[in-house]
Enzyme design. Sequence first.
Site, PDB file in Angstrom:
ATOM      1  N   ARG A  15       0.717  -1.138   0.095  1.00 25.37           N
ATOM      2  CA  ARG A  15      -0.119   0.090  -0.061  1.00 25.37           C
ATOM      3  C   ARG A  15       0.957   1.354  -0.026  1.00 25.37           C
ATOM      4  O   ARG A  15       1.956   1.168   0.359  1.00 25.37           O
ATOM      5  CB  ARG A  15      -0.997  -0.030   1.038  1.00 25.37           C
ATOM      6  CG  ARG A  15      -1.787  -1.198   1.173  1.00 25.37           C
ATOM      7  CD  ARG A  15      -2.824  -1.321   2.518  1.00 25.37           C
ATOM      8  NE  ARG A  15      -2.005  -1.627   3.723  1.00 25.37           N
ATOM      9  CZ  ARG A  15      -2.387  -1.869   4.750  1.00 25.37           C
ATOM     10  NH1 ARG A  15      -3.907  -1.588   5.166  1.00 25.37           N
ATOM     11  NH2 ARG A  15      -1.608  -2.464   5.741  1.00 25.37           N
ATOM     12  N   LYS A  75       1.438   2.064   7.192  1.00 26.02           N
ATOM     13  CA  LYS A  75       1.683   1.246   8.343  1.00 26.02           C
ATOM     14  C   LYS A  75       2.661   2.221   9.413  1.00 26.02           C
ATOM     15  O   LYS A  75       3.011   3.019   9.173  1.00 26.02           O
ATOM     16  CB  LYS A  75       2.706   0.068   8.105  1.00 26.02           C
ATOM     17  CG  LYS A  75       1.519  -1.014   7.401  1.00 26.02           C
ATOM     18  CD  LYS A  75       0.419  -1.362   8.150  1.00 26.02           C
ATOM     19  CE  LYS A  75       0.566  -1.888   9.383  1.00 26.02           C
ATOM     20  NZ  LYS A  75      -0.782  -2.232  10.237  1.00 26.02           N
ATOM     21  N   TYR A  94      -1.268   4.740  10.426  1.00 17.67           N
ATOM     22  CA  TYR A  94      -1.635   3.724  11.471  1.00 17.67           C
ATOM     23  C   TYR A  94      -0.335   3.535  12.285  1.00 17.67           C
ATOM     24  O   TYR A  94       0.789   3.575  11.985  1.00 17.67           O
ATOM     25  CB  TYR A  94      -2.125   2.509  10.718  1.00 17.67           C
ATOM     26  CG  TYR A  94      -3.289   2.466  10.352  1.00 17.67           C
ATOM     27  CD1 TYR A  94      -4.594   2.488  10.887  1.00 17.67           C
ATOM     28  CD2 TYR A  94      -3.308   2.202   8.793  1.00 17.67           C
ATOM     29  CE1 TYR A  94      -5.553   2.574  10.141  1.00 17.67           C
ATOM     30  CE2 TYR A  94      -4.399   2.057   8.001  1.00 17.67           C
ATOM     31  CZ  TYR A  94      -5.367   2.334   9.024  1.00 17.67           C
ATOM     32  OH  TYR A  94      -6.722   2.123   8.086  1.00 17.67           O
ATOM     33  N   HIS A  96      -1.039   2.003  16.299  1.00 19.54           N
ATOM     34  CA  HIS A  96      -1.183   0.716  17.110  1.00 19.54           C
ATOM     35  C   HIS A  96       0.045   0.842  17.942  1.00 19.54           C
ATOM     36  O   HIS A  96       0.797  -0.262  18.184  1.00 19.54           O
ATOM     37  CB  HIS A  96      -1.016  -0.233  16.166  1.00 19.54           C
ATOM     38  CG  HIS A  96      -2.234  -0.485  15.073  1.00 19.54           C
ATOM     39  ND1 HIS A  96      -3.671  -0.529  15.334  1.00 19.54           N
ATOM     40  CD2 HIS A  96      -2.266  -0.605  13.696  1.00 19.54           C
ATOM     41  CE1 HIS A  96      -4.276  -0.528  14.238  1.00 19.54           C
ATOM     42  NE2 HIS A  96      -3.536  -0.557  13.285  1.00 19.54           N
ATOM     43  N   GLU A 118      -5.960   5.145  13.516  1.00 22.02           N
ATOM     44  CA  GLU A 118      -6.850   4.304  14.255  1.00 22.02           C
ATOM     45  C   GLU A 118      -7.687   4.893  15.427  1.00 22.02           C
ATOM     46  O   GLU A 118      -8.413   4.308  15.787  1.00 22.02           O
ATOM     47  CB  GLU A 118      -6.103   3.006  14.633  1.00 22.02           C
ATOM     48  CG  GLU A 118      -5.483   3.131  15.801  1.00 22.02           C
ATOM     49  CD  GLU A 118      -3.943   3.419  15.477  1.00 22.02           C
ATOM     50  OE1 GLU A 118      -3.032   3.592  16.191  1.00 22.02           O
ATOM     51  OE2 GLU A 118      -3.619   3.899  14.249  1.00 22.02           O
ATOM     52  N   ASP A 270      -3.030  -6.672  15.686  1.00 23.12           N
ATOM     53  CA  ASP A 270      -2.392  -5.193  15.409  1.00 23.12           C
ATOM     54  C   ASP A 270      -2.549  -4.539  16.922  1.00 23.12           C
ATOM     55  O   ASP A 270      -1.727  -3.637  17.248  1.00 23.12           O
ATOM     56  CB  ASP A 270      -3.131  -4.133  14.457  1.00 23.12           C
ATOM     57  CG  ASP A 270      -2.665  -4.390  13.052  1.00 23.12           C
ATOM     58  OD1 ASP A 270      -1.289  -4.514  12.918  1.00 23.12           O
ATOM     59  OD2 ASP A 270      -3.660  -4.190  12.098  1.00 23.12           O
TER      60      ASP A 270
END
Length: 372
Positions: A15, A75, A94, A96, A118, A270
């Site tokens: 991605r 990510k 993101y 996490h 997120e 995650d």
Amino acid sequence: MLIGVPKEIKNHEYRVGMVPGSVRELIRNGHQIIVQTQAGAGIGISDQDYQAAGAKIVDSAEEIFNQAELIVKVKEPQLEECKRLRKGQLLFTYLHLAPDPVQTELLLASGCIAIAYETVTDEQGGLPLLSPMSEVAGRMSIQAGAHCLEKAQGGRGVLLGGVPGVAPGNVVVIGGGVVGTNAVRMAMGMEANVTVLDRSLKRLKELDFQFGAQLNSIYATHDALEEYVLAADLVVGAVLVPGAAAPKLVTRDMLRRMRPGSVVVDVAIDQGGCFETSRPTTHANPTYVEEGIVHYCVTNMPGAVARTATFALNNATLPFILALANKGYQHALREDKHLLDGLNVHKGKLTHSAVASALQLEYVPALEALAD
């Protein structure tokens, strides 16, 4: 604002943070975009496509991190990327952080401003930047689980939909949110026997109205969880506590008593995973067997369908990127309480209470950090 889009370096992550359409929108708003060469190659977007949209192509990630005021990724930054972040630099991706103390420490040490996709919220209490990837992961969970059930993959050799004269497989989905709903939809489409467990009666009623009598909707007590997990061929962990570590709902003892060759797919990995035996895996080595059960615990599941996932994510992130770039991050965060919820790290301070609680670190409210 000068915005940088690096090439993702996580294992089998194809991605990309921005597609050419998003680049063009930002340039029309007066901003400059630099994109690392080959950043979109994994999903069929060439450097020429980005240049046609107005972006400048640079040769290395180092140039992106050295020059850009705002870094847009997919990510969480990997170790070498964390070390490149600089004081006052904006990172939008993101994160996490709850199950990742090392990344958290590196982000705090960098002095950057890190906004996590997120934990951005909306007026309905949803997570609009997590939702598109949750939709993808929920649908993929059944696809991946069905594959893992094949005997050659270590599974029981069960076809989820069965055939005339042979019973279908039993699918149990733990959690009726976005991931769970999409998992239910796919499992029912494959004609499996599907049960969803959730602690919200309101949500169970909504799922009942949506899917009808074919879906078995069960209130999630410990007894119910144990009963249905033990009878399952495939269990999907679709539990999310925003920003926090996922609760360990399925114990090792439960897994030990499941039928050998059954499969668990932990979409919550995650955030640390909701099976006691879960540990992160990659697309290169997606599964392992523990207590006789096949575990699929890939931390970037949507990366397997990277083109679909990238465009779905960009549709959701673009308005927030525009707000950060057009207004500056301070004004954008103060003006939008939902974007403010996304602020996890601000110049050495941890600004999300659930992350701070999970990692037992000092929490500073976001508005207080901005004021300082």
